[in-house]
Design an enzyme around this catalytic site. Structure first.
Site, PDB file in Angstrom:
ATOM      1  N   GLY A 168      -1.431   9.307  49.004  1.00 35.35           N
ATOM      2  CA  GLY A 168      -1.077   9.261  47.602  1.00 35.35           C
ATOM      3  C   GLY A 168      -0.392   7.990  47.171  1.00 35.35           C
ATOM      4  O   GLY A 168      -0.627   6.908  47.723  1.00 35.35           O
ATOM      5  N   HIS A 169       0.497   8.108  46.178  1.00 32.27           N
ATOM      6  CA  HIS A 169       1.114   6.961  45.509  1.00 32.27           C
ATOM      7  C   HIS A 169       1.958   6.129  46.472  1.00 32.27           C
ATOM      8  O   HIS A 169       1.865   4.907  46.484  1.00 32.27           O
ATOM      9  CB  HIS A 169       1.973   7.474  44.351  1.00 32.27           C
ATOM     10  N   PHE A 170       2.799   6.782  47.251  1.00 29.96           N
ATOM     11  CA  PHE A 170       3.638   6.075  48.219  1.00 29.96           C
ATOM     12  C   PHE A 170       2.909   6.012  49.559  1.00 29.96           C
ATOM     13  O   PHE A 170       3.336   6.594  50.559  1.00 29.96           O
ATOM     14  CB  PHE A 170       5.000   6.757  48.343  1.00 29.96           C
TER      15      PHE A 170
END
Length: 319
Positions: free
Chosen positions: A295-297
């Site tokens: 995901g984002h991180f």
């Protein structure tokens, strides 16, 4: 026994400072890793904190964090890179250990943040650097690139937007605030500053959410919960809209200067979705392109993989 999240957080921070996460370097011994210095510089009346490691005589890698994190997000990556490179990871004003003036007393903007980071590099005598950008790191790093393209030896792009294709449904409430920065539209964004939202940012889209340490979102939330910080973040949310007007300029500079680039992108991200990754192919000819199942991180779950790709890329552009 009483559950005390702050005691657990403090314990986790001490442990993280003494050990290296296996997500980044499973076979490395902490005792052989370069030490990270926690330093600061006074710039335009503000104390700007940063982490630094490695030989300053080696090529520099600048690590630019996103929202709602700080240089803390790079704590495991830094010693891995610092075995061969000089690494600097600053905290922006209002983030991490840097000063946090009240929003009413300081102009929080990406332009000002980019200028402060440039001044930090000037004070450190860094004239050339490769830059890792994630999330907020993109409008900071690309503004720095636009000011002096020759200073940047390469990009590492991780879930970092420079194209309108990367601003999809998630950005609807932000767009409403940019169009009408009313108190009501600002208050509608405060939900992004809660623990649930912070945890979601770190875990949503992860291949194995249980592998993402809660240290990350506890640490970020502690900083978000400081008195006055919500107003700081609302200022940054509002200013983010100005970046869209800079996108065509940055894209033209990509085409003109053609910095080598490594893209390592969490494909399951809803904030900076995969649609924002592919347009870089239009403008950058020397682009190593990797979509990762996270995901984002992305760094927090795929740290070992990203670190390996970064070292290979950095070795190539510096030799």
């Amino acid at each position: 026994m009483t559950f005390d999240p702050m005691n657990m957080l403090n314990s986790a921070l001490v442990t993280a400072a003494l050990t290296l996460s296996p997500a980044v370097a499973p076979s490395a011994q902490a005792s052989t890793m370069p030490e990270t210095a926690f330093s600061s510089q006074m710039i335009e009346g503000l104390t700007i904190a940063y982490r630094e490691a490695g030989d300053p005589g080696n090529p520099t890698v600048l690590l630019l964090h996103g929202f709602p994190s700080s240089s803390y997000m790079f704590r495991d990556l830094i010693p891995v890179l610092a075995q061969e490179y000089h690494v600097i990871a600053p905290d922006y004003p209002g983030f991490g250990a840097s000063d946090m003036p009240l929003a009413a007393d300081y102009d929080y903007s990406f332009a000002n943040t980019a200028d402060l980071v440039t001044q930090l590099l000037d004070q450190k005598g860094v004239n050339n650097y490769a830059v890792y950008m994630t999330d907020y790191g993109a409008p900071v790093g690309f503004r720095m690139f636009a000011e002096d393209p020759a200073r940047v030896s390469g990009f590492i792009i991780q879930n970092a937007n420079a194209y309108e294709e990367g601003l999809r449904e998630f950005w609807g409430p932000m767009r409403a605030y940019w169009a009408n920065p009313s108190p009501e539209n600002g208050d509608a964004l405060r939900g992004f500053l809660t623990l649930d939202a912070t945890k979601w940012q770190f875990t949503h889209g992860a291949e194995n959410p249980a592998s993402v340490s809660p240290d990350h979102f506890w640490h970020a939330q502690y900083l978000l919960d400081r008195p006055g910080n919500q107003e700081v973040q609302l200022e940054m949310f509002l200013d983010y809209g100005k970046n869209l007007g800079e996108y065509p300029k940055w894209q033209a500079l990509f085409r003109e200067h053609q910095p080598p680039a490594l893209l390592v992108w969490g494909a399951n991200d809803q904030i900076c979705p995969e649609e924002g990754a592919h347009p870089y192919k239009r403008d950058l000819t020397d682009l190593e392109f990797h979509l990762l199942n996270t995901g984002h991180f992305a760094l927090q779950e795929k740290g070992h993989e990203i670190a390996g790709k970064m070292l290979s890329f950095l070795d190539r552009i510096n030799n």
